[in-house]
Write an enzyme that holds these catalytic residues in place. Structure first.
Site, PDB file in Angstrom:
ATOM      1  N   THR A 143       0.825  -1.221   0.000  1.00  0.00           N
ATOM      2  CA  THR A 143       0.000   0.000   0.000  1.00  0.00           C
ATOM      3  C   THR A 143       0.852   1.260   0.000  1.00  0.00           C
ATOM      4  O   THR A 143       0.522   2.250  -0.667  1.00  0.00           O
ATOM      5  CB  THR A 143      -0.907   0.009   1.250  1.00  0.00           C
ATOM      6  N   CYS A 413      -5.419  -8.955   3.906  1.00  0.00           N
ATOM      7  CA  CYS A 413      -4.799  -8.721   2.594  1.00  0.00           C
ATOM      8  C   CYS A 413      -3.362  -8.221   2.717  1.00  0.00           C
ATOM      9  O   CYS A 413      -2.697  -7.990   1.710  1.00  0.00           O
ATOM     10  CB  CYS A 413      -5.618  -7.712   1.780  1.00  0.00           C
ATOM     11  N   PHE A 414      -2.910  -7.992   3.955  1.00  0.00           N
ATOM     12  CA  PHE A 414      -1.504  -7.685   4.242  1.00  0.00           C
ATOM     13  C   PHE A 414      -1.006  -6.416   3.555  1.00  0.00           C
ATOM     14  O   PHE A 414       0.149  -6.341   3.119  1.00  0.00           O
ATOM     15  CB  PHE A 414      -0.608  -8.876   3.851  1.00  0.00           C
ATOM     16  N   CYS A 415      -1.913  -5.434   3.452  1.00  0.00           N
ATOM     17  CA  CYS A 415      -1.563  -4.156   2.810  1.00  0.00           C
ATOM     18  C   CYS A 415      -1.028  -4.357   1.396  1.00  0.00           C
ATOM     19  O   CYS A 415      -0.100  -3.676   0.965  1.00  0.00           O
ATOM     20  CB  CYS A 415      -0.542  -3.385   3.653  1.00  0.00           C
ATOM     21  N   ASN A 416      -1.601  -5.338   0.690  1.00  0.00           N
ATOM     22  CA  ASN A 416      -1.196  -5.600  -0.697  1.00  0.00           C
ATOM     23  C   ASN A 416      -2.434  -6.024  -1.473  1.00  0.00           C
ATOM     24  O   ASN A 416      -2.626  -7.202  -1.778  1.00  0.00           O
ATOM     25  CB  ASN A 416      -0.117  -6.682  -0.747  1.00  0.00           C
TER      26      ASN A 416
END
Length: 832
Positions: A143, A413-416
């Site tokens: 992100t 979503c793990f900042c992705n």
């Protein structure tokens, strides 16, 4: 096939060969990580764990040293400044580069480093006559990378997301011709390792974009710069910037060491630094500015220019202890990569082979390959669990159950978002509908209309164990698998076979990131100089050389000799060694006055340097190159007067001896043979071809007995009637000025006006006066501090606190001469 029969360490060894490090791995875990007993920590991609020794050594450091604001000039501030600079060098060393090629800008983290690039990159908006800049990024990006477009969009800069498939499918063969007409700057960003799946992208993409072979650079004219997001990659892998010279590399240190948090860096390739333009200027970033006029000149140093205000210097100092612990425990990053990949591969193999009692698979793995090699896959495993009917189990349910078993993992979503959409098949329209349904990033809404909004991620660190893998797999088998638990034998054998076919030894990286630089050539010159070579030489008038002092270990006691060899760097073995503190910062008498009580002696016949001190046993280290000694010694970097020097460590015996005597952690290091420093200033002739050992300014320091005696007499007159002041005799005064050469027969301070001189058959150039500091107030016999003779010298010379002159000589590499006490001294003054 029974699950418990294959989840053994024997299976692990069939899948991977390396586990742990030198020494007892289990004992290390108990000593360094006792707090994780009973915990299965599998979230190292988010934040790894710090070892106990890191905190102990850091707290010992800050509780025994006084660290001041590095923008001041007090002794405590200089210590901070020097230590921070040493850390910068160590960071670069870790990534196999040097300050010649890269600069380290400390930030609050990787995100702040990315924001810094977005704010300062010289974006060019599109005009009628010229194309504008592009911000391009891989869709499999964090992100914080994608968020850069929030800044650039307001500047009229186009944002272009690129899939990994497009990079190559739309590439063009051959290197595109350099565009000399269009100089529009573009920036391409991509991760060295996906934080979602652990996929490692080729580091060769850096050169591929620069050469405009890869898309989108092949379709857009202009100058291309590459930002390599290395935050995920460097947690368990070695990044060699000699092979992968990206322009900008953002990192976060807590992902490598676990501590400190809130500290990162932007590594900037020096040749690319000019594309960053600073607008805001904070404390410490300006060379000059006016408050009443729009006038501002940025600091010349790249790091100073971009580090607004006072850096988090105590956190930066903690990095030194992070490096120490990391390398002491693991050896190097290559070992970490091998260990963590083995655990990830084993877990992937078992989880992807695990089946419900009805034969259906237990997990849907999100990966590009099958964990064949640590070159293409990191220590991250991303998946969703499936029930016996093939439906996805929501990640929130997995997370809650894992917590009951004290298993720490990551979900979402793990900042992705880009990778999450690609692997889970979520369209843009679905993402928007999920938001309308109440799902936002970071919440627990794991399923919308039966479709997953995210996944589960486990990741490994250098302290992860085989038992961690077993506990995790047993947890999955116990809680989410319909009994009886089985393993797909064909799948397991397929993965074992894939491992065997891909077996090959990986190339070991340099230990501790050390790299070998080009040796600096030395200009050839005659070893003897006639008087005709440098003009008129005045008569000697009885001037002679009365003393020769060698200082083998910088800031330690002098070693007086009668005859001594002279080499290309000055007196043989003069300042060839130095003592550094636990952070690798050079110790001088200004910081540790007891150094003067250490008496080094060079014994040429036995090829040894002896170290002696009152109450201590005598120890020795070798003088000349010992191949076996150097091979086993740790190469390291340090700084002398702002110059980066490459050195090697002289071993634990010398370190223990020095630490015991000085009462603080110390090491003895020596300048690496064959590598020299160039003189930076003084006369043009001296600076042109003079090379230095670990001295501060020049090869030699010379003083005159007449000047010493004058200051001594002035001190005596000032001290008349002052109780408690001890008068200095001539020899004690000479010791305080720590000269290499002492001459007699000159007038007081006559030497200030000399330009050249000959002693014996060696010609010297006077490089300028020696500025003095509080070190001359240290009694070289006791280590006690006084204000004299600095006060007297300043009063006599009207604030010009100089005493003695620096000398240099020009000599070839194989130059050898001899200086002898009693030699006649001939000089040339500036008047001639």
């Amino acid at each position: 096939m029974n699950f418990h029969n294959v989840s053994s360490f024997e299976t692990f060894q069939q899948l991977w060969s390396q586990y742990g490090y030198e020494g007892n791995f289990g004992e290390m875990i108990q000593q360094e990580f006792p707090r994780i007993k009973g915990i299965t920590y599998l979230d190292h991609a988010a934040a790894t764990l710090y070892p106990e020794s890191l905190l102990r050594n850091f707290f010992r450091d800050i509780s025994t040293n006084v660290y001041g604001n590095p923008h001041s000039h007090s002794p405590s501030s200089r210590l901070t400044h020097d230590t921070v600079e040493q850390v910068r060098s160590r960071v670069l060393q870790h990534f196999n580069t040097t300050s010649k090629d890269y600069s380290v800008i400390f930030t609050s983290g990787c995100t702040a480093a990315l924001k810094l690039v977005a704010e300062t990159f010289r974006w060019r908006p599109q005009t009628e006559g010229e194309a504008g800049s592009h911000l391009c990024y891989l869709t499999d990006s964090h992100t914080s990378v994608v968020g850069m477009r929030g800044l650039t969009s307001t500047l009229g800069v186009a944002a272009l997301p690129v899939s990994s498939q497009e990079l190559k499918t739309r590439a063009k063969d051959g290197i595109q011709e350099e565009d000399v007409i269009c100089q529009t700057p573009h920036l391409f960003c991509y991760p060295a390792q996906s934080n979602f799946s652990g996929r490692k992208y080729p580091l060769s993409h850096v050169e591929g974009i620069r050469a405009r072979r890869l898309y989108p650079a092949c379709d857009l004219q202009g100058r291309w710069f590459v930002l390599l997001d290395a935050a995920s990659y460097v947690t368990c892998s070695s990044l060699n910037l000699q092979d992968c010279p990206a322009d900008f590399i953002p990192i976060s240190f807590y992902k490598i060491f676990g501590f400190p948090t809130g500290l990162g860096a932007l590594l900037v390739r020096n040749d690319a630094a000019g594309i960053l333009r600073k607008t805001y200027f904070g404390g410490g970033t300006a060379a000059a500015y006016l408050s009443g006029e729009n006038y501002y000149v940025p600091a010349e140093n790249i790091s100073d220019r971009f580090e607004d205000g006072t850096v988090s210097f105590l956190d930066i100092i903690a990095l030194n202890h992070g490096f120490e612990s990391l390398y002491r425990i693991t050896g190097n990053m290559h070992n970490i990569q091998q260990h963590t990949f083995g655990l990830a591969r084993y877990t992937y193999t078992l989880l992807s082979s695990l089946c419900h009692g009805n034969g259906r698979p237990v997990a849907q793995i999100y990966a590009e390959g099958q964990f064949e090699s640590p070159i293409t896959q990191g220590a991250i495993l991303n998946f969703n669990l499936l029930d016996s009917s093939g439906q996805i189990v929501g990640y929130s349910q997995v997370d809650r159950m894992a917590s009951l078993f004290n298993i720490h993992l990551r979900t979402g979503c793990f900042c992705n978002t880009g990778a999450c959409q690609a692997f889970l098949g979520i369209t843009d329209q679905q993402m928007k509908r999920n938001l309308q349904a109440g799902h936002v990033c970071g919440d627990g809404v794991d399923l919308v209309d039966g479709q997953p909004t995210g996944s589960v991620r486990v990741s490994f660190g250098y302290m992860s164990t085989f038992e961690d893998c077993q506990k995790f797999l047993s947890f999955v088998a116990e809680c989410f698998v319909m009994k009886p638990v089985t393993v797909n034998r064909a799948r397991l054998q397929e993965l074992k076979a894939a491992r065997e076919s891909s077996d090959r030894p990986d190339e070991l990286p340099p230990v501790n990131g050390f790299i070998k630089e080009r040796q600096t050539g030395v200009e050839k010159s005659s070893s003897k100089a006639s008087q005709q070579e440098f003009g008129h030489v005045g008569p000697s008038h009885g001037k002679t050389l009365t003393n020769i002092y060698v200082y083998p270990v910088k800031s330690c006691a002098a070693f007086e000799v009668h005859d001594w060899p002279v080499g290309p760097l000055g007196l043989l073995y003069d300042r060839g060694w130095m003592v550094v503190n636990g952070n690798g910062v050079c110790l001088s008498q200004k910081r540790e006055s007891r150094l003067c009580l250490i008496r080094p002696q060079v014994h040429l016949p036995s090829n040894k340097l002896f170290l002696q001190a009152s109450g201590m046993d005598t120890i020795s280290v070798p003088l000349e190159d010992d191949v076996s000694f150097h091979t086993s010694s740790q190469m390291c970097h340090s700084k002398v007067c702002g110059d980066r020097v490459e050195t090697f460590d002289c071993g634990d015996e010398a370190a223990a001896w020095l630490s015991l005597f000085l009462g603080q952690p110390c090491r003895l290091i020596r300048q690496r043979p064959g590598l020299t420093r160039e003189m930076k200033k003084r006369s043009d002739e001296a600076a042109a071809s003079s090379f230095l050992s670990l001295v501060n300014e020049a090869q030699y320091l010379m003083i005159s007995r007449a000047s010493v005696e004058l200051i001594q007499n002035l001190m005596s007159n000032r001290q008349d009637g002052c109780e408690g002041d001890q008068l200095l005799d001539t020899q004690s005064a000479i010791k305080r000025f720590r000269a290499n050469l002492v001459i007699a027969g000159a007038e007081p301070f006559e030497e200030d006006n000399w330009s050249h001189l000959i002693i014996g058959n060696t010609r010297f150039t006077v490089a300028g006066p020696c500025g003095r500091c509080q070190m001359i107030g240290i009694d070289q016999d006791t280590g006690t501090r006084t204000k004299e003779p600095l006060v007297t010298l300043s009063a006599h010379r009207s604030g010009k606190v100089t005493f003695g002159v620096y000398l240099t000589h020009q000599a070839p590499e194989d130059f050898v001469s001899v200086l002898s006490v009693g030699s006649v001294v001939q000089m040339e003054s500036h008047d001639h």
